[in-house]
Design an enzyme around this catalytic site. Structure first.
Site, PDB file in Angstrom:
ATOM      1  N   SER A 174       1.044  -1.173   0.022  1.00 20.09           N
ATOM      2  CA  SER A 174      -0.049   0.006   0.095  1.00 20.09           C
ATOM      3  C   SER A 174       0.840   1.319   0.120  1.00 20.09           C
ATOM      4  O   SER A 174       2.048   1.219   0.414  1.00 20.09           O
ATOM      5  CB  SER A 174      -0.777  -0.034   1.279  1.00 20.09           C
ATOM      6  OG  SER A 174      -1.344   1.183   1.719  1.00 20.09           O
ATOM      7  N   TYR A 187      -1.860  -1.236  10.150  1.00 18.01           N
ATOM      8  CA  TYR A 187      -1.840  -1.498   8.725  1.00 18.01           C
ATOM      9  C   TYR A 187      -0.570  -1.107   8.165  1.00 18.01           C
ATOM     10  O   TYR A 187       0.242  -1.791   7.272  1.00 18.01           O
ATOM     11  CB  TYR A 187      -3.159  -0.632   8.132  1.00 18.01           C
ATOM     12  CG  TYR A 187      -3.321  -0.995   6.748  1.00 18.01           C
ATOM     13  CD1 TYR A 187      -3.981  -2.060   6.266  1.00 18.01           C
ATOM     14  CD2 TYR A 187      -2.684  -0.066   5.896  1.00 18.01           C
ATOM     15  CE1 TYR A 187      -4.073  -2.472   4.971  1.00 18.01           C
ATOM     16  CE2 TYR A 187      -2.991  -0.080   4.624  1.00 18.01           C
ATOM     17  CZ  TYR A 187      -3.751  -1.382   4.116  1.00 18.01           C
ATOM     18  OH  TYR A 187      -4.035  -1.519   2.513  1.00 18.01           O
TER      19      TYR A 187
END
Ligand code: NAP
Length: 270
Positions: A174, A187
């Site tokens: 990401s 995350y």
């Protein structure tokens, strides 16, 4: 399947594809013919579309996910367009043990006989909050699903993957895995760890095996996870999973032989 020559790294004669080449890849019909590819989180979002796309390009797809009903739906979709018969592998990565993953390796070896590709796509968002306030149980949960289980499954499946002619492992990162961002907590940290793991696997294997490891960063894509992360965003302003499948197919196809240890951002301006 291969002979012992697989234990040697492939000659790097041709220039590997650039990131632009990968992003803009137009797959040839049946370019994944003969390959078996396992997709985690195959029941929804990007993973579902990747599984369908791999099947459309000729692969046998192994559908791993935690919600059996979603896997059944994807299974039926593949059957409906005449794709090769897939297999469903229900597994909750949060609680899965290494022994279960080794059993899975044995099952694939016995029932399918080969594994050419592994797309680590399953992931969870966790909390969007300062680290100071981050719930420690949620932190452990996110790290297990996004990172530790990814490591465990890769290691457990390595015997099959190394035996493939040109195996490919694709991790999902990401933008916050490349550039840490406040409030993205576990995350972001899990995605940074995934990028590091891909790099280390690459260094440790590139001289002895054809197996290659790369990361994909899909960029902002219209899925449930994105909607949870950015509730005020207009989903119609985002690319769909279908829009970004060229890169996903490319990294699994033999066109990307020679591409190793890369983090490919499919939407670099995101
Ligand atoms: P999504 O729509 O939420 O789908 C996530 C998938 O992972 C679902 O199939 C889900 O299964 C599965 N999953 C979650 N926890 C699991 C567990 N414990 N065990 C097994 N499977 C589990 O998310 P997405 O947007 O498609 O994301 C796919 C990947 O892309 C993720 O790694 C995400 O971090 C990454 N990513 C997405 C974006 C974006 O904008 N969408 C951007 C950057 C990176 P269930 O459906 O059964 O819950």
């Amino acid at each position: 399947m291969s002979d012992n020559s697989n234990q040697q790294a492939a000659p790097q004669s041709e220039q590997p594809l650039s990131h632009d080449d990968i992003r803009n890849f137009l797959p040839a019909k049946n370019c994944l013919d003969g390959k078996t590819i396992l997709v985690t989180g195959a029941g929804d979002g990007i993973g579902r579309v990747a599984a369908l796309t791999y099947a459309r390009y000729g692969a046998t797809v192994l559908l791993l996910g935690r919600t059996s009903s979603k896997l059944e739906y994807v299974y039926d979709e593949i059957e409906s367009f005449g794709g090769k018969q897939p297999a469903m592998l229900p597994m909750n990565l949060e609680g899965a043990t290494y022994a279960e993953m080794q059993q899975l390796e044995g099952l694939i070896h016995k029932e399918v006989g080969q594994l050419d590709g592994l797309l680590h796509n399953a992931g969870m968002l966790g909390q969007l909050t300062p680290l100071e306030m981050y719930d420690v149980d949620t932190f452990a949960q996110v790290m297990k699903v996004n990172f530790t289980a990814t490591f465990m499954l890769t290691q457990a499946l390595l015997p099959l993957l190394k035996d493939a002619d040109n195996g490919s492992v694709v991790f999902t990162s990401s933008s916050v895995g490349t550039h840490p961002r406040a409030f993205w907590g576990a995350y972001a940290l899990s995605k940074q760890a995934v990028e590091g793991m891909s790099d280390i696997f690459t260094q440790e294997t590139q001289n002895t095996t054809n197996l290659r490891f790369n990361c994909i960063n899909p960029g902002g894509t219209r899925t449930n996870m994105r909607a949870h992360a950015f509730p005020g965003e207009n989903p119609m302003s985002l690319k769909t999973p279908e829009d970004i499948m060229g890169g996903y197919v490319c990294l699994m196809s033999d066109e990307s032989i020679g591409v190793r240890g890369q983090v490919v951002a499919l939407q670099p301006k995101d």
